[in-house]
Design an enzyme around this catalytic site. Structure first.
Site, PDB file in Angstrom:
ATOM      1  N   GLY A 132      88.368  93.526  58.871  1.00  0.00           N
ATOM      2  CA  GLY A 132      89.603  93.766  58.137  1.00  0.00           C
ATOM      3  C   GLY A 132      89.625  95.099  57.416  1.00  0.00           C
TER       4      GLY A 132
ATOM      5  N   ALA B 210      80.605 102.377  57.091  1.00  0.00           N
ATOM      6  CA  ALA B 210      81.042 103.772  57.265  1.00  0.00           C
ATOM      7  C   ALA B 210      79.841 104.711  57.229  1.00  0.00           C
ATOM      8  CB  ALA B 210      82.050 104.146  56.184  1.00  0.00           C
TER       9      ALA B 210
ATOM     10  N   LEU C  59      87.448 108.779  54.302  1.00  0.00           N
ATOM     11  CA  LEU C  59      87.597 108.947  55.752  1.00  0.00           C
ATOM     12  C   LEU C  59      89.027 108.704  56.212  1.00  0.00           C
ATOM     13  CD1 LEU C  59      84.321 107.167  56.913  1.00  0.00           C
ATOM     14  CD2 LEU C  59      84.731 109.620  56.615  1.00  0.00           C
TER      15      LEU C  59
ATOM     16  N   LYS D 147      80.337 107.400  51.160  1.00  0.00           N
ATOM     17  CA  LYS D 147      79.385 106.520  50.487  1.00  0.00           C
ATOM     18  C   LYS D 147      79.620 105.039  50.789  1.00  0.00           C
ATOM     19  CE  LYS D 147      78.336 109.504  46.535  1.00  0.00           C
ATOM     20  NZ  LYS D 147      78.541 109.722  45.084  1.00  0.00           N
TER      21      LYS D 147
ATOM     22  N   GLU E 145      82.794  97.567  48.568  1.00  0.00           N
ATOM     23  CA  GLU E 145      82.383  96.713  47.446  1.00  0.00           C
ATOM     24  C   GLU E 145      82.837  97.252  46.092  1.00  0.00           C
ATOM     25  OE1 GLU E 145      80.190  94.016  48.272  1.00  0.00           O
ATOM     26  OE2 GLU E 145      79.701  94.637  50.304  1.00  0.00           O
TER      27      GLU E 145
HETATM   28 MO1  MOS Z   1      79.553  92.179  51.128  1.00  0.00          MO
HETATM   29  S1  MOS Z   1      79.474  90.864  49.518  1.00  0.00           S
HETATM   30  O1  MOS Z   1      77.829  92.470  51.334  1.00  0.00           O
HETATM   31  O2  MOS Z   1      80.241  91.260  52.382  1.00  0.00           O
END
Ligand code: MOS
Length: 736
Positions: free
Chosen positions: A492, A535, A626, A697, A701
């Site tokens: 996704g 990435a 990107l 980077k 998350e």
């Molecule tokens: Mo992420 S919590 O490592 O899918």
């Protein structure tokens, strides 16, 4: 001249497939003669299954097979943790789910020992909702109906369900963090006693569960000893390795396919029981089997966020200089795995404090095993640490930004390495300006509009930038079209799209001449799509492969020739290269992290305690962006996740039965559009020459980190009420 591809806000190359329904998710593969399987779940939290009566269920319409602990085939699963001292977290055998390798900050990546899958190999029950049976029938409806007709009898034992009062570090704990359970630098006691101002509080975050739109789905197809599995996963290779081990196969016997996964957020980061159960069901039924978890079965069998209880103590000199940080986190694990939510992971790195001590403790309870959930560690940890920093700012009568700048770390204070790049200062500045932080009146309860109390809050965002080894094949055919093959996953985030951009840029060709193929284990191996590594890792491999292909073609070209001319003259066969790409010594020389600042405005109804969030402004430094559009979407998604964490998300366990009480989307609350105001996403330009060949980077998350603290801090500013327990429910806002 081909316009640059990288950075452009390119629409998703798979967007049309997705909106037209042509993109195939695991359960949608049209496998001939497929039967359907439904899991039977335990209704006790601890004990043993003494018998299972399947006679009525077997007579129900369409039923083909029913597997129980009493008749299921034996498969290879790891030994229980309590046997022979168990397994150490750092040395999990291949096939065990494992976290991405870490950067300099260590513990986050090693926050687990090996999980024992619950696949009918024993009668033991570890939590309410554990798989104890599998019904295979001709249709999903028949399987579901029959699953309710299976009668289990139990020898029930007293379960441990009270996380707050469970014993810490029970003797059999296989501590995944072993030597790193306590990490200290300097002299915290001295820094504490020398301080002018101190804050010391307990912060808690609840159990949470991932709710990707697509539930976990697996289709298992046996042809002799060859197994094909269509799976909804973030890591096709770890699913393959687990199946290889479970059934005693060779890697070449098993092909795992995932062209599209409808979200995972960590819950699909490693294999769980259902992939093995689907393959067992297909063997027993002698035909392909589709296994879909129900939404209720997403609560327990496929992980969730651990509960954390975090004590943060901060001490500072009168001018705001930190003299001591103490951060202790207790989180829960299950009886089938030792998982640590590494909530103190960023505490050694974020501020330039000479005296820091962190500690993890585990409690073991009878609920489903916790796992990665978006920014495991940093999301829960920044809530506590950044709330505490806000409390310290008030105690010092300092602006929250000033306090953070006063303690700004120009090098990584945990290891004294230089950062490969860091733009946190610029993030505070840009975010504050975009937000209008200057208009903030310092005192709590000093801003209002009618009945709405208005508050401004800040939280710092951070996440490590990691890179794992990855391989990629790049091939150009005579027509000038390029095919990139890498066994990564599209969960996704836009992987098809950014990989196309990276390849096009490296080759100097338009992006519409690139086709990306991913999502099968017979492609070159890349890491799981976890820990924001795709990435940086797979992207670097795609970059390196495309560049190697370009160089190979350039060596073939004579003056004035195009790539196609050269291929044609050489006989017209496609030209192909495969590269293996991994980090060099720079990974040891530099500390690599993303940073950001999250600014929130809340409105709190003074009479009703309702919290509204009209706007959040973010500023992040994440290396090279990107794709401006997918990057922005990633941050928006992370911020919305953070709003959920701050205000509504909370998994409730019945204290008597251990049953998940709110295991559906009606009762497990998530933010909907009406809960989400304006989200203004900003990126600070950051050119990091060390990080990896693409300069990115990773961005999956960091978007959630700092958000819950930013919101809690804004609620304090609005109301004068410090809420240290998430979620910030109305009853907590209104409590005396
Ligand atoms: Mo992420 S919590 O490592 O899918």
């Amino acid at each position: 001249m081909t316009p640059p591809s990288i950075g452009a806000p390119l629409d998703r190359v798979d967007g049309r497939l997705k909106v037209t329904g042509a993109a195939k998710y695991a359960a949608e593969f049209p496998v001939a003669n497929a039967a359907h399987a439904v899991i039977v779940a335990s209704t006790i939290a601890k004990g043993r299954v003494t018998s299972m009566d399947t006679s009525t269920a077997m007579r129900a319409p369409g039923v083909i097979a029913i597997l129980t602990p009493f008749n299921a085939e034996k498969v290879n699963v790891p030994p229980p943790l309590t046997q022979s001292g168990g397994q150490s977290g750092g040395a999990a055998p291949s096939g065990a789910p494992s976290a991405p390798s870490s950067g300099a900050q260590g513990p986050a990546a090693r926050g687990r020992a090996m999980r024992v899958p619950t696949v009918l190999q024993s009668t033991e029950v570890h939590y309410n909702g554990q798989p104890i049976g599998l019904v295979v029938a001709d249709t999903f409806e028949h399987a579901l109906e029959a699953s309710h007709l299976v009668k289990a009898s139990y020898a029930s034992e007293k379960a441990v369900l009270d996380i707050a009062n469970a014993p810490k570090n029970p003797p059999e704990t296989v501590h995944p963090l072993s030597g790193e359970r306590v990490i200290a630098r300097g002299d915290v006691d001295r820094g504490w006693s020398e301080a002018a101002v101190r804050v010391d509080h307990l912060y808690t975050t609840p159990l949470e569960n991932h709710n990707p739109m697509e539930v976990h789905n697996t289709v298992a197809v046996w042809e002799g000893s060859n197994l094909t599995v269509y799976d909804s996963t973030q890591g096709i290779f770890s699913v393959r390795n687990t199946l290889v081990r479970a059934f005693g196969l060779q890697p070449t016997n098993v092909r795992v396919v995932s062209y599209f996964t409808g979200g995972g957020f960590g819950s699909k980061g490693g294999p769980w029981s259902h992939q093995i159960l689907a393959a067992m069901g297909a063997r027993a039924a002698r035909r392909p089997v589709k296994l879909s978890l129900t939404r209720r079965q997403m609560f327990g069998p496929v992980g969730g966020r651990a509960h954390t209880s975090q004590r943060v103590a901060l001490a500072a000199a009168r001018d705001g200089t930190l003299t001591a940080i103490r951060h202790e986190s207790t989180s829960n694990t299950s009886t089938i795995e030792d998982w640590v939510e590494p909530a103190t992971v960023m505490t050694h790195m974020l501020y330039a404090c000479p005296n820091v001590r962190t500690q993890y403790d585990l409690v073991r309870v009878n609920i489903g095993s916790p796992t990665f959930m978006r920014a495991p560690g940093e999301s829960t940890g920044t809530f506590a640490l950044e709330s505490a920093m806000d409390e310290l700012a008030y105690a010092l009568s300092m602006d929250p930004i000033e306090l953070r700048l006063k303690n700004y770390a120009d090098r990584d204070p945990a290891n004294n390495k230089p950062f490969s790049s860091k733009s946190l200062r610029e993030c505070y500045t840009l975010g504050a300006e975009k937000f209008g932080w200057k208009a903030r009146k310092a005192a709590p309860r000093s801003m209002r509009e009618g009945n709405w109390l208005i508050g401004y809050g800040l939280g710092t965002a951070t996440y490590p930038a990691r890179r794992a080894p990855a391989s990629t094949t790049a091939r150009m055919s005579e027509d000038g079209r390029v095919t990139i093959r890498a066994g990564t996953q599209e969960i996704g985030c836009g992987t098809y799209t950014v990989m196309s951009q990276i390849a096009a840029e490296a080759l100097g060709i338009p992006v519409d001449r690139v086709t990306v193929e991913l999502g099968a284990t017979d492609m070159p191996e890349t890491p799981a799509s976890t820990g924001s590594v795709t990435a940086s890792s797979t992207g670097s491999a795609v970059h390196d492969a495309a560049l190697a292909l370009r160089q190979k073609l350039e060596r073939m070209m004579q003056s004035g020739e195009t790539f196609s001319d050269a291929i044609r003259r050489a006989g017209g066969q496609p030209v192909e290269v495969t590269v293996h790409s991994q980090a060099g010594p720079e990974a040891q020389q530099y500390s690599m992290h993303s940073f950001g600042a999250v600014f929130t405005e809340v409105h709190v109804d003074e009479s009703l305690g309702i919290v509204r969030i009209p706007r959040i402004v973010t500023a992040h430094g994440v290396g090279k962006v990107l794709n401006e559009k997918t990057a922005r979407s990633q941050i928006i998604g992370g911020v919305v996740f953070g709003i959920g964490m701050a205000l509504v998300e909370e998994t409730l366990i019945d204290p008597n039965t251990g049953r998940y009480v709110n295991a559906d989307l009606a009762e497990y609350h998530l933010p909907v559009n009406a809960d989400v105001g304006m989200i203004d996403v900003n990126f600070v330009e950051e050119n990091d020459p060390y990080i990896n060949p693409v300069g990115a980077k990773g961005i999956g998350e960091i978007g959630i980190t700092g958000v819950a603290a930013s919101i809690a801090n804004a609620v304090y500013h609005a109301t004068g009420k410090r809420i240290r327990d998430l979620p910030i429910r109305v009853d907590r806002v209104m409590a005396g």
